[in-house]
Design a protein around this motif. Structure first.
Motif, PDB file in Angstrom:
ATOM      1  N   GLU A  28       0.846  -1.194   0.000  1.00  0.00           N
ATOM      2  CA  GLU A  28       0.000   0.000   0.000  1.00  0.00           C
ATOM      3  C   GLU A  28       0.881   1.244   0.000  1.00  0.00           C
ATOM      4  O   GLU A  28       1.759   1.391   0.849  1.00  0.00           O
ATOM      5  CB  GLU A  28      -0.884  -0.012   1.247  1.00  0.00           C
ATOM      6  CG  GLU A  28      -1.802   1.174   1.414  1.00  0.00           C
ATOM      7  CD  GLU A  28      -2.610   1.095   2.696  1.00  0.00           C
ATOM      8  OE1 GLU A  28      -3.331   2.060   2.988  1.00  0.00           O
ATOM      9  OE2 GLU A  28      -2.511   0.078   3.411  1.00  0.00           O
ATOM     10  N   ARG A  31      -0.432   7.550   1.858  1.00  0.00           N
ATOM     11  CA  ARG A  31      -0.869   8.885   1.477  1.00  0.00           C
ATOM     12  C   ARG A  31      -0.268   9.886   2.460  1.00  0.00           C
ATOM     13  O   ARG A  31      -0.562   9.841   3.650  1.00  0.00           O
ATOM     14  CB  ARG A  31      -2.399   8.980   1.502  1.00  0.00           C
ATOM     15  CG  ARG A  31      -3.084   8.140   0.425  1.00  0.00           C
ATOM     16  CD  ARG A  31      -4.547   7.975   0.719  1.00  0.00           C
ATOM     17  NE  ARG A  31      -4.763   7.095   1.867  1.00  0.00           N
ATOM     18  CZ  ARG A  31      -5.932   6.906   2.445  1.00  0.00           C
ATOM     19  NH1 ARG A  31      -6.987   7.558   2.010  1.00  0.00           N
ATOM     20  NH2 ARG A  31      -6.058   6.079   3.462  1.00  0.00           N
ATOM     21  N   GLU A 102      -5.949   6.655  -3.126  1.00  0.00           N
ATOM     22  CA  GLU A 102      -5.514   5.380  -2.570  1.00  0.00           C
ATOM     23  C   GLU A 102      -4.831   4.559  -3.657  1.00  0.00           C
ATOM     24  O   GLU A 102      -5.167   4.681  -4.835  1.00  0.00           O
ATOM     25  CB  GLU A 102      -6.700   4.565  -2.019  1.00  0.00           C
ATOM     26  CG  GLU A 102      -7.428   5.207  -0.858  1.00  0.00           C
ATOM     27  CD  GLU A 102      -8.622   4.380  -0.411  1.00  0.00           C
ATOM     28  OE1 GLU A 102      -8.732   3.203  -0.840  1.00  0.00           O
ATOM     29  OE2 GLU A 102      -9.450   4.902   0.349  1.00  0.00           O
TER      30      GLU A 102
END
Length: 214
Positions: A28, A31, A102
Protein backbone atom coordinates in the motif's frame (compact mmCIF):
# COMPACT_ATOMS: atom_id res chain seq x y z
CA UNK A 1 -18.73 17.39 -12.38
CA UNK A 2 -16.00 16.04 -10.11
CA UNK A 3 -15.89 12.24 -9.91
CA UNK A 4 -14.52 9.52 -7.66
CA UNK A 5 -13.24 6.60 -9.76
CA UNK A 6 -12.02 3.22 -8.54
CA UNK A 7 -9.71 1.52 -11.01
CA UNK A 8 -8.04 -1.89 -11.29
CA UNK A 9 -4.76 -2.18 -13.19
CA UNK A 10 -2.40 -5.19 -13.54
CA UNK A 11 0.21 -5.83 -10.85
CA UNK A 12 2.90 -5.57 -13.53
CA UNK A 13 2.12 -1.88 -14.15
CA UNK A 14 4.08 -0.82 -11.05
CA UNK A 15 7.44 -2.41 -10.24
CA UNK A 16 6.61 -3.62 -6.74
CA UNK A 17 3.46 -5.33 -7.98
CA UNK A 18 5.25 -8.38 -9.36
CA UNK A 19 7.03 -8.82 -6.04
CA UNK A 20 3.63 -9.33 -4.40
CA UNK A 21 3.38 -12.60 -6.34
CA UNK A 22 6.73 -13.80 -4.94
CA UNK A 23 6.23 -12.67 -1.35
CA UNK A 24 3.26 -13.33 0.96
CA UNK A 25 2.36 -9.64 1.28
CA UNK A 26 0.04 -6.80 0.32
CA UNK A 27 1.51 -3.42 -0.62
CA UNK A 28 0.00 0.00 0.00
CA UNK A 29 1.42 3.38 -1.01
CA UNK A 30 1.07 5.67 1.98
CA UNK A 31 -0.87 8.88 1.48
CA UNK A 32 1.22 11.76 2.82
CA UNK A 33 1.23 15.54 2.52
CA UNK A 34 4.70 16.51 1.38
CA UNK A 35 6.21 19.49 3.19
CA UNK A 36 9.60 19.11 1.53
CA UNK A 37 10.88 18.65 -2.00
CA UNK A 38 13.13 15.93 -0.62
CA UNK A 39 10.28 13.94 0.95
CA UNK A 40 10.76 10.21 0.24
CA UNK A 41 8.02 7.86 -0.88
CA UNK A 42 6.52 5.68 1.83
CA UNK A 43 5.27 2.14 1.29
CA UNK A 44 3.41 -0.09 3.75
CA UNK A 45 3.92 -3.82 3.31
CA UNK A 46 1.57 -6.21 5.11
CA UNK A 47 2.02 -9.94 5.65
CA UNK A 48 4.44 -12.47 7.10
CA UNK A 49 7.24 -11.54 4.68
CA UNK A 50 6.90 -7.78 5.24
CA UNK A 51 10.13 -7.29 7.18
CA UNK A 52 12.06 -9.23 4.51
CA UNK A 53 10.70 -7.18 1.61
CA UNK A 54 13.75 -4.93 1.35
CA UNK A 55 15.24 -7.04 -1.44
CA UNK A 56 12.13 -6.49 -3.57
CA UNK A 57 13.01 -2.80 -3.95
CA UNK A 58 16.10 -3.81 -5.92
CA UNK A 59 13.79 -4.51 -8.87
CA UNK A 60 12.46 -0.94 -8.83
CA UNK A 61 14.23 1.26 -11.36
CA UNK A 62 15.81 4.50 -10.20
CA UNK A 63 15.27 3.63 -6.55
CA UNK A 64 17.91 4.36 -3.95
CA UNK A 65 18.30 4.86 -0.21
CA UNK A 66 15.61 2.33 0.69
CA UNK A 67 15.14 2.16 4.45
CA UNK A 68 13.05 0.03 6.76
CA UNK A 69 11.42 2.67 8.97
CA UNK A 70 9.71 0.31 11.38
CA UNK A 71 8.43 -3.24 11.62
CA UNK A 72 5.01 -3.66 13.23
CA UNK A 73 2.98 -6.83 13.84
CA UNK A 74 2.37 -8.37 10.40
CA UNK A 75 3.70 -5.33 8.58
CA UNK A 76 6.51 -2.89 7.89
CA UNK A 77 6.89 0.70 6.72
CA UNK A 78 9.59 1.52 4.16
CA UNK A 79 10.92 4.81 2.80
CA UNK A 80 12.56 5.07 -0.61
CA UNK A 81 13.85 7.75 -2.94
CA UNK A 82 11.42 6.67 -5.65
CA UNK A 83 9.46 9.24 -7.62
CA UNK A 84 6.15 7.53 -8.36
CA UNK A 85 5.26 10.23 -10.89
CA UNK A 86 7.90 8.87 -13.30
CA UNK A 87 5.71 5.80 -13.90
CA UNK A 88 3.34 6.05 -16.86
CA UNK A 89 0.40 5.10 -14.66
CA UNK A 90 0.84 8.11 -12.37
CA UNK A 91 2.00 10.38 -15.16
CA UNK A 92 -1.48 9.94 -16.63
CA UNK A 93 -3.08 10.78 -13.30
CA UNK A 94 -1.07 14.00 -13.11
CA UNK A 95 -1.59 14.94 -16.78
CA UNK A 96 -5.38 15.00 -16.43
CA UNK A 97 -5.58 16.80 -13.08
CA UNK A 98 -6.64 13.73 -11.17
CA UNK A 99 -5.72 13.19 -7.53
CA UNK A 100 -4.59 9.79 -6.27
CA UNK A 101 -6.47 9.03 -3.06
CA UNK A 102 -5.51 5.38 -2.57
CA UNK A 103 -3.27 2.78 -4.18
CA UNK A 104 -2.93 -0.76 -2.81
CA UNK A 105 -2.58 -4.28 -4.12
CA UNK A 106 -5.31 -6.90 -4.19
CA UNK A 107 -4.69 -10.56 -4.99
CA UNK A 108 -4.42 -9.95 -8.74
CA UNK A 109 -4.16 -6.19 -9.32
CA UNK A 110 -3.48 -2.71 -8.05
CA UNK A 111 -6.61 -0.89 -6.90
CA UNK A 112 -6.57 2.90 -7.27
CA UNK A 113 -9.06 5.44 -6.04
CA UNK A 114 -8.94 8.74 -7.95
CA UNK A 115 -10.65 12.11 -7.76
CA UNK A 116 -10.92 13.49 -11.29
CA UNK A 117 -12.53 16.75 -12.48
CA UNK A 118 -14.89 15.52 -15.22
CA UNK A 119 -16.10 12.68 -17.41
CA UNK A 120 -14.08 14.08 -20.32
CA UNK A 121 -10.91 14.03 -18.23
CA UNK A 122 -11.70 10.45 -17.25
CA UNK A 123 -12.13 9.48 -20.92
CA UNK A 124 -8.83 11.18 -21.77
CA UNK A 125 -7.12 9.27 -18.95
CA UNK A 126 -8.50 5.96 -20.23
CA UNK A 127 -7.17 6.71 -23.73
CA UNK A 128 -3.79 7.82 -22.38
CA UNK A 129 -3.34 4.61 -20.42
CA UNK A 130 -4.48 2.48 -23.37
CA UNK A 131 -2.04 4.27 -25.68
CA UNK A 132 0.77 3.44 -23.23
CA UNK A 133 -0.19 -0.23 -22.98
CA UNK A 134 -1.89 -0.03 -19.58
CA UNK A 135 -5.04 -2.12 -19.25
CA UNK A 136 -7.51 -0.55 -16.84
CA UNK A 137 -10.87 -1.63 -15.48
CA UNK A 138 -13.02 1.11 -13.97
CA UNK A 139 -14.81 -0.70 -11.17
CA UNK A 140 -16.88 2.21 -9.88
CA UNK A 141 -17.45 5.84 -10.95
CA UNK A 142 -19.40 8.10 -8.59
CA UNK A 143 -20.16 11.85 -8.67
CA UNK A 144 -18.36 13.45 -5.75
CA UNK A 145 -21.48 15.21 -4.50
CA UNK A 146 -23.34 11.90 -4.19
CA UNK A 147 -20.62 9.95 -2.40
CA UNK A 148 -21.80 8.58 0.91
CA UNK A 149 -18.88 7.27 2.90
CA UNK A 150 -19.40 3.79 4.27
CA UNK A 151 -17.06 1.23 5.74
CA UNK A 152 -17.68 -1.10 2.80
CA UNK A 153 -16.57 1.59 0.35
CA UNK A 154 -13.38 2.20 2.30
CA UNK A 155 -12.30 -1.44 2.53
CA UNK A 156 -10.12 -3.00 -0.15
CA UNK A 157 -11.40 -6.06 -1.98
CA UNK A 158 -9.09 -8.38 -0.04
CA UNK A 159 -10.03 -6.83 3.32
CA UNK A 160 -13.74 -7.13 2.54
CA UNK A 161 -13.35 -10.75 1.45
CA UNK A 162 -11.49 -11.70 4.63
CA UNK A 163 -13.91 -9.83 6.88
CA UNK A 164 -17.03 -11.39 5.35
CA UNK A 165 -15.52 -14.87 5.39
CA UNK A 166 -14.60 -14.48 9.06
CA UNK A 167 -18.16 -13.36 9.84
CA UNK A 168 -19.78 -16.20 7.90
CA UNK A 169 -17.57 -18.84 9.52
CA UNK A 170 -18.15 -17.64 13.06
CA UNK A 171 -14.77 -16.12 13.78
CA UNK A 172 -16.43 -13.26 15.67
CA UNK A 173 -18.85 -15.46 17.63
CA UNK A 174 -18.53 -15.55 21.42
CA UNK A 175 -17.46 -19.17 21.13
CA UNK A 176 -15.27 -18.90 18.06
CA UNK A 177 -16.17 -21.51 15.43
CA UNK A 178 -13.13 -21.09 13.19
CA UNK A 179 -9.49 -20.04 13.34
CA UNK A 180 -7.08 -17.87 11.38
CA UNK A 181 -5.48 -21.04 10.01
CA UNK A 182 -8.83 -22.27 8.67
CA UNK A 183 -9.65 -18.86 7.18
CA UNK A 184 -6.21 -18.79 5.59
CA UNK A 185 -6.84 -22.19 4.02
CA UNK A 186 -10.11 -20.90 2.54
CA UNK A 187 -8.41 -17.80 1.12
CA UNK A 188 -5.21 -19.66 0.12
CA UNK A 189 -3.04 -17.30 2.19
CA UNK A 190 -1.18 -17.64 5.50
CA UNK A 191 -2.78 -17.09 8.91
CA UNK A 192 -0.55 -14.03 9.32
CA UNK A 193 -1.89 -12.52 6.09
CA UNK A 194 -5.48 -13.11 7.27
CA UNK A 195 -4.67 -11.40 10.58
CA UNK A 196 -3.13 -8.45 8.72
CA UNK A 197 -6.18 -8.02 6.46
CA UNK A 198 -8.56 -8.16 9.42
CA UNK A 199 -6.45 -5.72 11.41
CA UNK A 200 -6.43 -3.25 8.51
CA UNK A 201 -10.21 -3.60 8.22
CA UNK A 202 -10.55 -2.88 11.96
CA UNK A 203 -8.38 0.22 11.50
CA UNK A 204 -10.67 1.41 8.71
CA UNK A 205 -13.69 0.97 10.99
CA UNK A 206 -11.98 2.99 13.73
CA UNK A 207 -10.83 5.79 11.40
CA UNK A 208 -14.25 6.16 9.80
CA UNK A 209 -15.96 6.16 13.22
CA UNK A 210 -13.59 8.92 14.32
CA UNK A 211 -14.25 11.00 11.20
CA UNK A 212 -18.03 10.66 11.48
CA UNK A 213 -17.87 11.73 15.11
CA UNK A 214 -16.23 15.08 14.30
Amino acid sequence: MCLIAEVLVPLSVLPLGLSVERYDVDVELERVISVSADEPSYVWVWGPDAADFLDAFESVRDTSAVELIEAVPNGALYAADWDFTQDRLFAGVSNFDAVLLECATTTESWRLKLRIPSHSALSDLRRYWAAHGIDSEFDRITPLDSVETSVSDELTESQREALLLALEHGYFDEHRRTSLDELGAELDISRQAVAARLRRAYRTFAELTREQGR
